[in-house]
Design an enzyme around this catalytic site. Sequence first.
Site, short mmCIF file in Angstrom:
data_model
loop_
_atom_site.label_atom_id
_atom_site.label_comp_id
_atom_site.label_asym_id
_atom_site.label_seq_id
_atom_site.Cartn_x
_atom_site.Cartn_y
_atom_site.Cartn_z
CG ASP A 145 -2.06 0.99 1.08
OD1 ASP A 145 -3.22 0.55 0.99
OD2 ASP A 145 -1.80 2.22 1.05
CG HIS A 190 -8.77 -3.33 -2.34
ND1 HIS A 190 -9.67 -2.60 -3.09
CD2 HIS A 190 -8.57 -2.61 -1.20
CE1 HIS A 190 -10.00 -1.50 -2.44
NE2 HIS A 190 -9.35 -1.48 -1.28
CG HIS A 238 -6.80 -2.75 3.14
ND1 HIS A 238 -6.10 -1.59 2.90
CD2 HIS A 238 -8.02 -2.56 2.58
CE1 HIS A 238 -6.87 -0.74 2.24
NE2 HIS A 238 -8.04 -1.30 2.03
P1 AMP Z 1 -9.85 1.32 0.15
O1 AMP Z 1 -10.16 2.57 0.91
O2 AMP Z 1 -10.22 0.07 0.92
O3 AMP Z 1 -10.44 1.34 -1.24
O4 AMP Z 1 -8.28 1.24 0.02
C1 AMP Z 1 -7.56 1.78 -1.04
C2 AMP Z 1 -6.10 1.71 -0.68
O5 AMP Z 1 -5.35 1.86 -1.87
C3 AMP Z 1 -5.63 2.80 0.29
O6 AMP Z 1 -5.08 2.18 1.45
C4 AMP Z 1 -4.56 3.55 -0.50
O7 AMP Z 1 -3.47 3.97 0.28
C5 AMP Z 1 -4.16 2.52 -1.55
N1 AMP Z 1 -3.62 3.05 -2.79
C6 AMP Z 1 -4.14 4.01 -3.58
N2 AMP Z 1 -3.38 4.20 -4.68
C7 AMP Z 1 -2.36 3.33 -4.57
C8 AMP Z 1 -1.21 3.03 -5.39
N3 AMP Z 1 -0.99 3.68 -6.54
N4 AMP Z 1 -0.36 2.07 -4.98
C9 AMP Z 1 -0.57 1.42 -3.80
N5 AMP Z 1 -1.63 1.64 -3.00
C10 AMP Z 1 -2.50 2.59 -3.37
#
Ligand code: AMP
Length: 122
Positions: A37, A107, A109
């Site tokens: 992340d 996804h 986490h």
């Molecule tokens: P969610 O709120 O469950 O949709 O989580 C989205 C996650 O994607 C967040 O924890 C962000 O920090 C992560 N995120 C967004 N853009 C990127 C990226 N380019 N590379 C890695 N993680 C990302």
Amino acid sequence: MIDITNYDDDNIFAKILRQEIPSRKVFENKYVYAFEDINPQAPIHILIIPKKSFCSFQDFSKKADSKFICEFIKSIDLIAEKLELKEGYRLITNIGKHGGQEVPHFHFHLLSGRPIGKMVST
Ligand code: AMP
């Protein structure tokens, strides 16, 4: 507002899967891609995404075939094994607005590296 009813081919994780933008890969097989992340909330914060287009867990549960679902879940365990998370870890999947989902590609986490703490903030 996030749309988790129609898959957006231009969402950031779709671009990562197409290698249009960089990511720090942790694990990959036929079913999943896992990467760090960009804004980690714990010493280990990995995102685990299916290599197919599903908007959310809900979409995945309804549309993925049983083999894909099974292999996806088993892949999470393979990732935990690879990372040697002997003290455990937390899996989270956010769904839609109230779930706090920001990226409309399903996804999980995976959080670890320290006790992750309270399950829900007050
Ligand atoms: P969610 O709120 O469950 O949709 O989580 C989205 C996650 O994607 C967040 O924890 C962000 O920090 C992560 N995120 C967004 N853009 C990127 C990226 N380019 N590379 C890695 N993680 C990302």
